[in-house]
Motif scaffolding. Sequence first.
Motif, PDB file in Angstrom:
ATOM      1  N   MET C   1      -2.098 -14.262  -8.811  1.00 49.50           N
ATOM      2  CA  MET C   1      -0.791 -14.794  -9.737  1.00 49.50           C
ATOM      3  C   MET C   1       0.591 -14.852  -9.685  1.00 49.50           C
ATOM      4  O   MET C   1       1.339 -15.730  -8.963  1.00 49.50           O
ATOM      5  CB  MET C   1      -1.445 -15.531 -11.397  1.00 49.50           C
ATOM      6  CG  MET C   1      -1.533 -16.600 -11.857  1.00 49.50           C
ATOM      7  SD  MET C   1      -1.601 -17.953 -10.262  1.00 49.50           S
ATOM      8  CE  MET C   1      -0.491 -18.863 -10.649  1.00 49.50           C
ATOM      9  N   LEU C   2       0.872 -13.515  -9.940  1.00 45.20           N
ATOM     10  CA  LEU C   2       1.842 -13.454  -9.992  1.00 45.20           C
ATOM     11  C   LEU C   2       2.615 -13.440  -8.902  1.00 45.20           C
ATOM     12  O   LEU C   2       3.493 -13.731  -8.286  1.00 45.20           O
ATOM     13  CB  LEU C   2       2.212 -12.009 -11.175  1.00 45.20           C
ATOM     14  CG  LEU C   2       3.455 -11.693 -11.123  1.00 45.20           C
ATOM     15  CD1 LEU C   2       3.190 -12.306 -12.478  1.00 45.20           C
ATOM     16  CD2 LEU C   2       3.369 -10.545 -12.678  1.00 45.20           C
ATOM     17  N   GLN C   3       1.513 -13.535  -7.807  1.00 42.40           N
ATOM     18  CA  GLN C   3       2.803 -12.944  -6.497  1.00 42.40           C
ATOM     19  C   GLN C   3       2.873 -14.089  -5.337  1.00 42.40           C
ATOM     20  O   GLN C   3       3.614 -14.688  -5.320  1.00 42.40           O
ATOM     21  CB  GLN C   3       1.146 -11.985  -5.339  1.00 42.40           C
ATOM     22  CG  GLN C   3       0.048 -12.652  -5.382  1.00 42.40           C
ATOM     23  CD  GLN C   3       0.080 -13.974  -4.706  1.00 42.40           C
ATOM     24  OE1 GLN C   3       0.700 -14.168  -3.804  1.00 42.40           O
ATOM     25  NE2 GLN C   3      -1.158 -14.130  -4.705  1.00 42.40           N
ATOM     26  N   PHE C   5       3.798 -17.182  -7.920  1.00 39.46           N
ATOM     27  CA  PHE C   5       4.497 -17.135  -8.853  1.00 39.46           C
ATOM     28  C   PHE C   5       6.224 -16.161  -7.469  1.00 39.46           C
ATOM     29  O   PHE C   5       7.504 -16.718  -7.667  1.00 39.46           O
ATOM     30  CB  PHE C   5       4.936 -16.519  -9.853  1.00 39.46           C
ATOM     31  CG  PHE C   5       5.866 -16.495 -10.294  1.00 39.46           C
ATOM     32  CD1 PHE C   5       6.600 -18.175 -11.491  1.00 39.46           C
ATOM     33  CD2 PHE C   5       6.535 -15.573 -11.257  1.00 39.46           C
ATOM     34  CE1 PHE C   5       7.123 -18.313 -11.813  1.00 39.46           C
ATOM     35  CE2 PHE C   5       7.663 -15.846 -12.317  1.00 39.46           C
ATOM     36  CZ  PHE C   5       8.123 -17.605 -12.544  1.00 39.46           C
ATOM     37  N   SER C   6       5.789 -15.130  -7.622  1.00 38.90           N
ATOM     38  CA  SER C   6       7.433 -14.466  -7.171  1.00 38.90           C
ATOM     39  C   SER C   6       7.714 -14.892  -5.236  1.00 38.90           C
ATOM     40  O   SER C   6       8.613 -15.181  -4.744  1.00 38.90           O
ATOM     41  CB  SER C   6       6.636 -12.657  -6.517  1.00 38.90           C
ATOM     42  OG  SER C   6       5.947 -12.692  -5.780  1.00 38.90           O
ATOM     43  N   ARG C   7       6.640 -15.169  -4.822  1.00 40.15           N
ATOM     44  CA  ARG C   7       7.001 -16.058  -3.381  1.00 40.15           C
ATOM     45  C   ARG C   7       7.800 -17.763  -3.966  1.00 40.15           C
ATOM     46  O   ARG C   7       8.299 -18.116  -2.978  1.00 40.15           O
ATOM     47  CB  ARG C   7       5.594 -16.708  -3.095  1.00 40.15           C
ATOM     48  CG  ARG C   7       5.874 -17.957  -1.430  1.00 40.15           C
ATOM     49  CD  ARG C   7       4.444 -18.347  -0.408  1.00 40.15           C
ATOM     50  NE  ARG C   7       4.424 -18.725   0.444  1.00 40.15           N
ATOM     51  CZ  ARG C   7       4.162 -20.600  -0.285  1.00 40.15           C
ATOM     52  NH1 ARG C   7       4.470 -20.492  -1.009  1.00 40.15           N
ATOM     53  NH2 ARG C   7       5.805 -20.597   1.004  1.00 40.15           N
ATOM     54  N   LEU C   9       9.446 -18.072  -5.949  1.00 41.00           N
ATOM     55  CA  LEU C   9      10.774 -17.546  -6.815  1.00 41.00           C
ATOM     56  C   LEU C   9      11.364 -17.170  -5.139  1.00 41.00           C
ATOM     57  O   LEU C   9      12.865 -17.775  -5.378  1.00 41.00           O
ATOM     58  CB  LEU C   9      10.905 -16.153  -7.511  1.00 41.00           C
ATOM     59  CG  LEU C   9      10.597 -16.313  -8.646  1.00 41.00           C
ATOM     60  CD1 LEU C   9      10.284 -14.816  -9.425  1.00 41.00           C
ATOM     61  CD2 LEU C   9      11.149 -17.538  -9.434  1.00 41.00           C
ATOM     62  N   LEU C  10      11.320 -16.642  -4.018  1.00 41.47           N
ATOM     63  CA  LEU C  10      11.436 -15.988  -2.706  1.00 41.47           C
ATOM     64  C   LEU C  10      12.064 -17.662  -2.243  1.00 41.47           C
ATOM     65  O   LEU C  10      12.840 -17.871  -1.776  1.00 41.47           O
ATOM     66  CB  LEU C  10      10.976 -14.725  -2.285  1.00 41.47           C
ATOM     67  CG  LEU C  10      10.694 -14.004  -2.574  1.00 41.47           C
ATOM     68  CD1 LEU C  10      10.182 -13.379  -1.799  1.00 41.47           C
ATOM     69  CD2 LEU C  10      12.233 -13.225  -2.748  1.00 41.47           C
ATOM     70  N   PHE C 408       8.458 -17.395   4.599  1.00 39.54           N
ATOM     71  CA  PHE C 408       8.181 -16.824   3.056  1.00 39.54           C
ATOM     72  C   PHE C 408       6.250 -17.682   3.237  1.00 39.54           C
ATOM     73  O   PHE C 408       5.598 -18.113   2.569  1.00 39.54           O
ATOM     74  CB  PHE C 408       7.921 -17.223   1.813  1.00 39.54           C
ATOM     75  CG  PHE C 408       9.623 -16.655   2.165  1.00 39.54           C
ATOM     76  CD1 PHE C 408       9.692 -14.940   1.984  1.00 39.54           C
ATOM     77  CD2 PHE C 408      10.830 -17.316   1.199  1.00 39.54           C
ATOM     78  CE1 PHE C 408      10.530 -14.210   1.683  1.00 39.54           C
ATOM     79  CE2 PHE C 408      11.855 -16.328   1.724  1.00 39.54           C
ATOM     80  CZ  PHE C 408      12.101 -15.056   1.363  1.00 39.54           C
ATOM     81  N   PRO C 409       4.863 -17.356   4.660  1.00 37.93           N
ATOM     82  CA  PRO C 409       3.781 -17.450   5.156  1.00 37.93           C
ATOM     83  C   PRO C 409       3.260 -17.659   2.737  1.00 37.93           C
ATOM     84  O   PRO C 409       2.509 -16.430   1.955  1.00 37.93           O
ATOM     85  CB  PRO C 409       3.330 -17.286   5.157  1.00 37.93           C
ATOM     86  CG  PRO C 409       4.121 -15.953   5.969  1.00 37.93           C
ATOM     87  CD  PRO C 409       5.562 -15.665   5.101  1.00 37.93           C
ATOM     88  N   LYS C 411      -0.050 -17.486   2.895  1.00 40.95           N
ATOM     89  CA  LYS C 411      -0.989 -17.164   3.572  1.00 40.95           C
ATOM     90  C   LYS C 411      -2.372 -17.162   3.242  1.00 40.95           C
ATOM     91  O   LYS C 411      -2.254 -16.861   1.691  1.00 40.95           O
ATOM     92  CB  LYS C 411      -1.163 -16.300   4.513  1.00 40.95           C
ATOM     93  CG  LYS C 411      -0.592 -16.134   5.722  1.00 40.95           C
ATOM     94  CD  LYS C 411      -1.207 -15.421   6.121  1.00 40.95           C
ATOM     95  CE  LYS C 411      -1.730 -15.660   7.001  1.00 40.95           C
ATOM     96  NZ  LYS C 411      -1.618 -14.672   8.790  1.00 40.95           N
ATOM     97  N   TYR C 413      -6.286 -15.591   2.307  1.00 41.63           N
ATOM     98  CA  TYR C 413      -7.731 -14.912   2.477  1.00 41.63           C
ATOM     99  C   TYR C 413      -8.424 -14.783   2.466  1.00 41.63           C
ATOM    100  O   TYR C 413      -8.646 -14.876   1.162  1.00 41.63           O
ATOM    101  CB  TYR C 413      -6.586 -13.266   2.425  1.00 41.63           C
ATOM    102  CG  TYR C 413      -5.351 -13.320   3.032  1.00 41.63           C
ATOM    103  CD1 TYR C 413      -4.556 -12.026   4.526  1.00 41.63           C
ATOM    104  CD2 TYR C 413      -4.124 -13.141   1.565  1.00 41.63           C
ATOM    105  CE1 TYR C 413      -3.631 -11.880   4.419  1.00 41.63           C
ATOM    106  CE2 TYR C 413      -2.507 -13.175   2.732  1.00 41.63           C
ATOM    107  CZ  TYR C 413      -2.660 -12.951   3.415  1.00 41.63           C
ATOM    108  OH  TYR C 413      -1.262 -12.770   4.054  1.00 41.63           O
TER     109      TYR C 413
END
Lengths: 222, 295, 413
Positions: C1-3, C5-7, C9-10, C408-409, C411, C413
């Motif tokens: 989830m946090l990742q 969110f970080s995407r 933001l980027l 910032f793909p 993706k 998985y």
Amino acid sequence: MWKSMFYKEWIKVRLASILSLAVGTVAILGIYLNVRHTFIITNAHEFWDGIINQRHIYFKLFKYIPLGIGILIGLSQFLPEVKDKRIKLTLHLPLNEEKAGLKMVAFGLTCLLTLYSILSALLILPGRYYFPYEVVALSANTIIPWFSAGLAAYFITGLITIEPLWKYKVFYTLLGFAFINLFYQSDLAGAYQYAWLPFLGIISLVSISILFSIYRFRKGEM
Amino acid sequence: MENIVECRNLTHYYGDKMVYEDLNFNIKKGSILGLLGKNGTGKTTTINILNGYLTPRSGECIILGENSKNLSPYVKSQIGYLIENHVQYAFMNIYQIEKFYSGFYPNWKRDAYYDLMAKLKVTPKQKISTMSCGQRSQVALGLILAQDPQLLVLDDFTMGLDPGYRRLFIDYLRNYAKAEGKTVFTTSHIIQDMERLIDECIVFDYNKVLVYMPVQEFMTTFKQFDFEVTNPNVEFDKGGLVENYEKMDNSIELFSYSTEKEVKSYLASQGIEYSNFKQVPMTLEDAFIGLTGKY
Amino acid sequence: MLQKFSRYLLVAAAIIILSSVIPTIYRTLFKTPYKYESIYYSLLKDEFFKSRYDFETSSSNYENSKGEALTEEEFHKACPIENSYFLITKGQFPDSINGIKIDVEKFRPESDYASIRSQYFETPSYHLFPLMDSKGPLTYPQDVCRIGTNKVEFIVAETNKVDEAKSDQYTRVFDNEEFSYPVKLLAGIPTTMKPYDNGWFITDSKDAFYHMKMENGKPFLKKIQTPEGFKVKYVSPSTIESRSIHAYVISAENKIYVLSSLDYSLNELPIYDYNPERHHSLEVRKNPYFTRISFSSFHSKKVYVLDRNYKLLNTFEETGTPYAEMTVGKAFSALFPFHLNFSEGHHSFVRFVFKGYKNISWIVVNTLLVLVNIFIIIRKKSRFRNNILDLLLVAATGIFGFVAVNLFPNKEY
């Protein structure tokens, strides 16, 4: 665990930190030796005139030093992690992978902010001996974008270094270059006084980029 | 016996290139499983899936009851992981690296690490990056021993080791695993000495699993027969009785799970004339090469 | 989830950065031609003439108000006052124009030039200034002046200490004139490269307008009478040799005044359409017979000619195509729904200026990019549910969002 994590990060960045501090201090020493020298051989008021009316920034030598420090700390922290894919070791530690990544960045940021605090104090405070406080205050304002650029460069160095695919490394480098460029748009002392806060906002957007990189790595982008 | 690792229907591709499809294997508690295969057959892929560095296209790996996609800190603390080439934080020295890791594991066995380090001719201040490959392997092993995990995952640990260190590593590891009841999962593309270590083996070939059985069983059932044929142009069909064969002019090396009698009757049924027929004793390495071929 | 969110933001950071970078690249690639054109006024003919410099042939072309080409000589003769330099050297300057006797001797002392750039209306400042002695030799002082929160101070450069005696002297004068601290605006010429010193024009916190000088070491402070509610926006001090003008003053309402040195009277000029936010440069050219004031924006140029008493003589106006109506401008607003600028013509700070969404011409490109992104999602066999936010971002921010979400793909998985 914080202690162990910070211990490893410190081993990685200590040389770079000491080097950064040394280079920054030598540059500041050079700047003030030059000010002193100018005060002695020419007139103090001419030097003041240069600053106040001709917009001369007497510490311009320092302009790209915070940027260099940001990149150096970033590289010294993240290159050893990606060499031989050592990041696998870090992600295998018995703690949440995201926390592990954020702890690394938290340490790097603390280290960088400490260096920046020391250097900016060394750079600005002695100015009070030679100049009125208005000059000192606007000088402090002038260096904010330079240090912000260093901060941005640190996060972007992390993003580029940990990114597993070369194609994206190149893209992120280009984007990073464009971003850093924004901090050096004006040579006018104090020109960024209304802009540094929104710039810090954009920097905070890239501050947790390590989570994105780690996620990509963990999902097998290699 | 309880399974420490259960991998079910693992399927993975890199782009369109299949690594394997529907791979199933389990590792029983206290056993040592060797994953053997040539370079590029998917050994490290399997290790990456096992450690959560790679999400398979489909299928799953359950380690100590958890899916490897999301391992909890506790389960990670119960897996000792040795990366290919004994990669460690080489910017540290042996004192620093012990200090670093000890903070993460409550049951850290400091003595186990330093006992092993005492056997190395290194100074505590020597950086790991300046050590030989053999010495580095011992540092990596020492750290795993001190971690005292239930499962040891070793990726191609024999790579780069000279024969002395390879023996040392294998013997030390086997004694330790058996004495402490540890489960070991190891991969290797160098088979020499491996039979001293592993209980069970999986042999990978490109895209498929050739063998998955206890080493003892494999070594007793898989056989090599040498003989000479009169017609040098003779060919054998693989897949039935013949697992593989090598031909050098008139000499044939034939590999099969069948008995001498069965092979002889097979040759007779095919109308192949032969002489000097004999069964040849094999090491695990011979058997591996016999099975996977020299190329 | 946090990742995830970080995407995002980027992606957000990338959109902001790209909204500045891509339009800048566009404008560098598709530059609009710039006309180097000057407008001259002929008192003789009460007509405007154009002079255009051609960089390719390194020569000037001249034409009259009907668009007829003139030779250089014809042009000089048509506009004798504005070309007095050439005519006087050739000895061809007329004795009188339209019955007015022309005195060549008066030319220099009664001529003035001021270039007022909106960029300097707001600029970072140290709020320190050198106060020279207007009656003494033109030298740079050893100290700088600060008009602080409750007093005037002079700081001596050599010691970096306040000259208490001098400071007290000035503070007393300021108190007598009921100056309300702190100072708001400081206008002066802080250099010795000028014909004479005329001190500084300052405004206080209540917008009162003052002229501050030092004369023979003594303070001088004169409160300038201004109309009710008058606020000074900008002051451009004059260096006219005759000293008949103190300064050109722009009021908060963008009116232009001439501050006379005769009686400190503010003479409002009959110019009502100057706007420093649009007209980034204002030029005042004065000679003994008329004053020509010109200002221009991206696509328009306006010239006013005033007589000796600042009454309107003639005006000239030229309007070109605005950027938004040019092909490059239309393409610009179709390609970019918005863009980020860091500078504006009317200040010299770095600021975040978002402009856009003024029309809907970007909708075609944005829709197209959304379709391309949908195609990419299908080709990568991603699920739509995970890409809704991405598609919304592309729809709203167009090319910036499209580049950002693919940089910032997202993706699976």
